[in-house]
Write an enzyme that holds these catalytic residues in place. Structure first.
Site, PDB file in Angstrom:
ATOM      1  N   CYS A  40      -9.311 -24.794  17.998  1.00 45.86           N
ATOM      2  CA  CYS A  40      -9.399 -25.554  19.302  1.00 45.86           C
ATOM      3  C   CYS A  40      -8.156 -26.268  19.980  1.00 45.86           C
ATOM      4  CB  CYS A  40     -10.374 -26.672  19.239  1.00 45.86           C
ATOM      5  SG  CYS A  40     -11.795 -26.723  18.303  1.00 45.86           S
ATOM      6  N   CYS A  78     -15.059 -23.335  10.497  1.00 45.06           N
ATOM      7  CA  CYS A  78     -14.482 -22.023  10.420  1.00 45.06           C
ATOM      8  C   CYS A  78     -14.524 -21.399  11.820  1.00 45.06           C
ATOM      9  CB  CYS A  78     -15.255 -21.219   9.405  1.00 45.06           C
ATOM     10  SG  CYS A  78     -14.228 -19.976   8.736  1.00 45.06           S
TER      11      CYS A  78
END
Lengths: 567, 397
Positions: free
Chosen positions: A549, A546
């Site tokens: 990236c 959570c």
């Protein structure tokens, strides 16, 4: 062969901003770093505010794990005030926890992680008849028929032929680690689309009770804000409750006849992957689905298991259990905050101090929590193992069902030890979903029975005395144990800290430089194509991160970033 | 600033003729087809280029690039809940969602490649969606994607968009993380573009449509997109850049409990008789009188039966309204500008023992004396006293 550094930033199909760095040698991960890339300061914002408002703010920590930061915040304040809530309120909260959890697990498997295992374009090569045969061999789901699969195939074909692949562009199609036959890929793609429909029904249950979702707005310190009145059109009445029941019944088929067969079939077809992704094997989970207003009896057990040894299981028995309270600490040695300390959450301060990515120093906004001074893995796997250790019958039953299904496809009995793995986390999440569905039914029946007994109460008014009170609440959220810690002074928040599941799992190295669970689980993970590190994603996604990236390659020898163009 | 009509003249979406080989029609056949269409319509042959562009514009799905900054993904999640249309219809049939951290199959470098490819292919034509606020403190270091701060990403991406949608309160005006003391200096998209001096490549302002709400209603987003795709223009906006079809009225003006307000029937506490009878929640701190949104009109989750906060018995807390949501306390009474209720109604749910100073506690004691005190204005004094304290406290910060 030299060691290469891979940086995946952003990690997609997660919530938030996550960066993963791995050192790769001889096709395997030899070291890893997990870095949270966003800070918003919600704990800082809460200071000085009314504790009755905290849940409205903390729920916004996450819109994927919506509801959970709200419910646990109420528990923390209620614990500080030693406030019992009405049974109806507890049961309504439980129903929301179950419906939200089921939605969340379905979305995680199909929409956030299946694309690590399922090659969508390969589905175009499948024979719908053969797909029907495969699907019907594992499930009685009515849509598992050749006509439906042919329709899905046509839809996918039309989409791919449009030349606009949207979210499916630059997927890991044709990757060496994608090994499912076209028919399995078509079945999974069909269920990817169907799952969107069924997760909505689960959300509709949350909406009926919670007023909206994400970010429910039916809660209150002391209970719930739902008015219960079978004789009024503006309250929770029989029409509303019947709607909840209807949606529950519709959802059940998908949970039992699609999700469970799919997860176990994919795990069995990827049996080569069962040894990978173990990592930290201290497991921590919370008991949840309280059956009373005080939190002394629970529908699902939780506790601590050190070193994967179920015989050492220590159960957490009630809200406010000091065994949990005393043994949680957080370290900021490798995080972007001022100072270097290891403290109980009550005494933490979070003053940010960003210094860029420094693998030997600070490299993440995430702190490193410990239990009994050790890193711990949290999540559905920890929850299911606690269930087994505690002799929880529903957990044992559904786990056996899942293991038998995997064994039936692989042709050999599967030992429980395979659960300590990337695929084990998916299997455990699916087992937990089956138990959540049982919990939803149990709590629905209990709510109806309690209302039928004439009890319409839903709220006990909180009273804030002068002086200081401290409290904490825990909750077994979809991603694992979540706790909020509050210090109240003269009716205002003096300090507030959240120790979040993804903090436990995504945390950086701790005060003793021991790796966090993501980092540890990546060690020895295979990487067949360094410029397309699909396997790294598989393991990271199995935790259901959570945060969010991206991937660059560094060359360690020259200490420069090498961008590998794969477009 | 250009009017909507001007910038809409640009084509949207990738050129379909570039992709016709995939669909089995080569470019030459397509040019022949466009030429014959031109003649069939009685236009000069020289116009066939324009006709071809028009056909392409009709057929391709417009590209959407969706960025996540300081956010919780709740707005993306809210789209998972929509039924008309569904998320799958949106992304498979209506638009081409080319970049989204939540849903994209590829990660890391593959994700970056998807972003750059779409920007190149759809330069000047893609719709930019921003979810989350921009941290202005510490150079934006509080949020990084692929090593880039939101500011750096906006400089690179925003000038090439045709228009931007700021989804949710965070992207509209800062949202929850902009609550005092706003530790990261969070601001909304329009403000960030202004601070950074970011415009479209031709120097004109990038149109920004704000869709506040925590999260934004999926239908306010979908209706904005559909409005644009079907009516070929942007919806009418209010002074805060919000579509009038969604934010044109106060919640208070459209609330099914309004008759109770007008008649002076209020719930005083959760679970009391008034609450169980569906009375007005104003005295519990409902912010409907100062919040512009369509929650009572379209509700949530498509399950009918008054499924929205006030409908189930919880006060609105103004999540969409800057200066109300995450600013005023939940049980603090709303400012009513349209209608003022009679002052004899008893007090609100705001006060509780611990949080009140000696001075205001004395007043609270007087309040307990009875409703006559309210009529004498003591209640207003109490509120003023508390407000003054709050102001003082914030000045000390």
């Amino acid at each position: 062969m030299s060691t290469n550094r891979i940086t995946v930033d952003p990690v997609t199909r997660i919530e938030g901003h996550l960066r993963i760095d791995c050192d790769i040698k001889d096709g395997k991960v030899v070291d890893a770093w997990s870095s949270g890339q966003m800070w918003r300061g919600i704990e800082t914002i809460l200071r000085g505010r009314d504790p009755r408002d905290a849940w409205l703010y903390t729920q916004r920590i996450c819109g994927v794990c919506t509801t959970v930061h709200a419910i646990v915040s109420l528990r923390a304040v209620e614990n500080a005030l030693d406030l019992e809530i009405p049974l109806n309120a507890q049961l309504i909260r439980n129903l929301i926890m179950a419906s939200h959890g089921i939605h969340d697990h379905i979305v995680h498997f199909y929409h956030l992680s299946a694309l690590d295992w399922v090659d969508v374009p390969s589905a175009l090569k499948a024979d719908p008849k053969a797909t029907e045969k495969l699907a019907q061999s594992i499930s009685n789901w009515p849509n598992n028929n050749a006509q439906h699969f042919a329709n899905v195939q046509e839809r996918v074909k039309k989409f791919i032929n449009s030349g606009q692949l949207g979210i499916f562009s630059h997927g890991y199609w044709g990757h060496k680690a994608m090994i499912l036959p076209p028919e399995a890929n078509l079945m999974a793609t069909a269920h990817y689309l169907e799952a969107l429909d069924y997760q909505r029904r689960s959300n509709q249950i949350t909406a009926v009770l919670g007023a909206k979702t994400p970010h429910v707005q039916n809660l209150a310190v002391g209970g719930v804000a739902n008015a219960i009145n079978p004789d009024n059109q503006s309250a929770l009445n029989m029409e509303r409750l019947a709607y909840v029941k209807t949606l529950m019944d519709e959802l059940g088929g998908f949970v039992r006849e699609v999700y469970l067969p799919d997860v176990t079939a994919i795990a069995a077809l990827y049996a080569d992957w069962l040894p990978y992704g173990q990592g930290v094997t201290n497991y921590l989970s919370a008991p949840d689905f309280p059956r009373d207003g005080k939190g002394t009896e629970f529908g699902m057990p939780g506790g601590y298991i050190p070193n994967a040894d179920l015989s050492q299981f220590h159960e957490i028995t009630h809200f406010g259990d000091p065994y949990f309270e005393k043994n949680v600490k957080e370290s900021i040695k490798h995080s972007w905050y001022q100072g270097d300390w290891t403290r109980t959450p009550y005494e933490e301060e979070t003053e940010p101090e960003y210094t860029d990515f420094n693998e030997n120093g600070a490299y993440s906004w995430v702190k490193a929590p410990t239990f009994l001074d050790q890193p711990a893995q949290v999540g559905p796997l920890a929850n299911v193992l606690a269930g087994v250790a505690a002799g929880h019958e529903p957990t044992k039953r559904y786990l056996k069902m899942a293991m038998d299904r995997i064994g039936a496809i692989t042709g050999s009995e599967v030992p429980l030890s395979v659960l300590h793995s990337t695929l084990g986390r998916h299997a455990a999440r699916c087992v937990r979903t089956q138990v959540l569905y049982d919990m939803m039914q149990e709590n629905y029946d209990a709510l109806i029975a309690n209302i039928a007994s004439g009890d319409y109460t839903s709220f006990n008014k909180p009273v804030f005395p002068k002086g200081e009170q401290m409290g904490f609440g825990f909750h077994e959220a979809p991603r694992g144990i979540l706790s909020h810690w509050i210090v109240i002074e003269d009716g205002k928040i003096k300090n507030y800290q959240a120790v979040v599941p993804s903090t436990w799992n995504a945390g950086p190295r701790n005060q003793d430089d021991a790796r966090g669970p993501y980092e540890a689980s990546l060690i020895d993970n295979p990487v067949l194509e360094e410029d397309r590190p699909l396997e790294v994603l598989r393991t990271v996604h199995s935790f259901d991160p959570c945060l969010a990236c991206a991937v660059h390659l560094h060359d360690n020898e020259r200490q420069t970033v090498v961008r590998v163009n794969t477009a | 600033m250009k009017t909507t009509g001007e910038w809409l003249e640009k084509e949207i979406g990738p050129r379909i003729s570039d992709q016709l080989d995939i669909g089995g029609i080569d470019r030459r056949s397509f040019i022949k087809f466009a030429a014959s269409m031109t003649v069939a319509m009685g236009l000069p042959v020289g116009m066939s280029g324009r006709v071809m562009a028009a056909i392409e514009e009709e057929s391709a799905r417009p590209a959407v690039i969706w960025l996540h900054f300081q956010e919780c993904t709740g707005c993306t999640e809210s789209l998972l809940r929509s039924t008309h249309p569904t998320l799958e219809t949106l992304i498979l049939d209506m638009v081409s969602l080319d970049y989204s951290e939540t849903l994209l199959a590829g990660a890391g470098h593959q994700a970056e490649a998807a972003l750059h490819e779409s920007m190149e292919r759809n330069d000047g034509r893609f719709i930019l969606v921003v979810e989350g606020s921009v941290p202005t403190a510490d150079n934006g270091n509080f949020c990084k994607v692929a090593g880039q701060t939101p500011q750096q990403m906006l400089h690179k991406i925003a000038p090439h968009a045709v228009a931007a949608i700021a989804i949710g309160s965070c992207a509209s005006w800062g949202g929850v993380q902009s609550a005092a003391p706003n530790p990261t200096g969070a601001v909304g998209l329009a403000k960030a573009l202004e601070i950074e001096g970011i415009t479209k490549t031709d120097g004109s302002a990038l149109p920004v449509i704000n869709l506040p709400g925590c999260p934004a209603s999926p239908y306010n987003f979908l209706s904005t997109v559909l409005y644009y795709l079907t009516l070929k223009q942007l919806p009418a906006l209010d002074a805060k850049g919000r579509p009038q079809f969604a934010y044109g009225r106060l919640i208070h003006e459209n609330c099914e409990r309004r008759p109770h307000y007008d008649a002076g029937r209020f719930a005083q506490e959760y679970g009391d008789e008034g609450h169980r009878k569906g009375y007005c929640l104003y005295k519990l701190g409902c912010k409907g009188p100062e919040t512009f949104a369509n929650c009572p009109a379209i509700e949530f989750g498509d399950v009918g039966g008054n499924t929205w906060p006030v409908g189930i018995g919880h006060p609105c807390f103004g999540c969409s309204e800057q200066g109300v949501g995450f600013h005023k306390a939940l049980h603090e009474q709303a400012d009513v500008t349209s209608v003022t209720p009679p002052s004899m109604f008893p007090g609100i749910f705001a006060e509780h023992g611990g949080g009140i100073s000696a001075g205001s506690a004395a007043l609270a004691g007087a309040v307990a004396g009875g409703a006559t005190v309210y009529a004498l204005g003591a209640y207003d004094k109490l509120r003023r006293a508390e407000k003054a304290e709050a102001t003082e406290a914030s000045q000390q910060d």
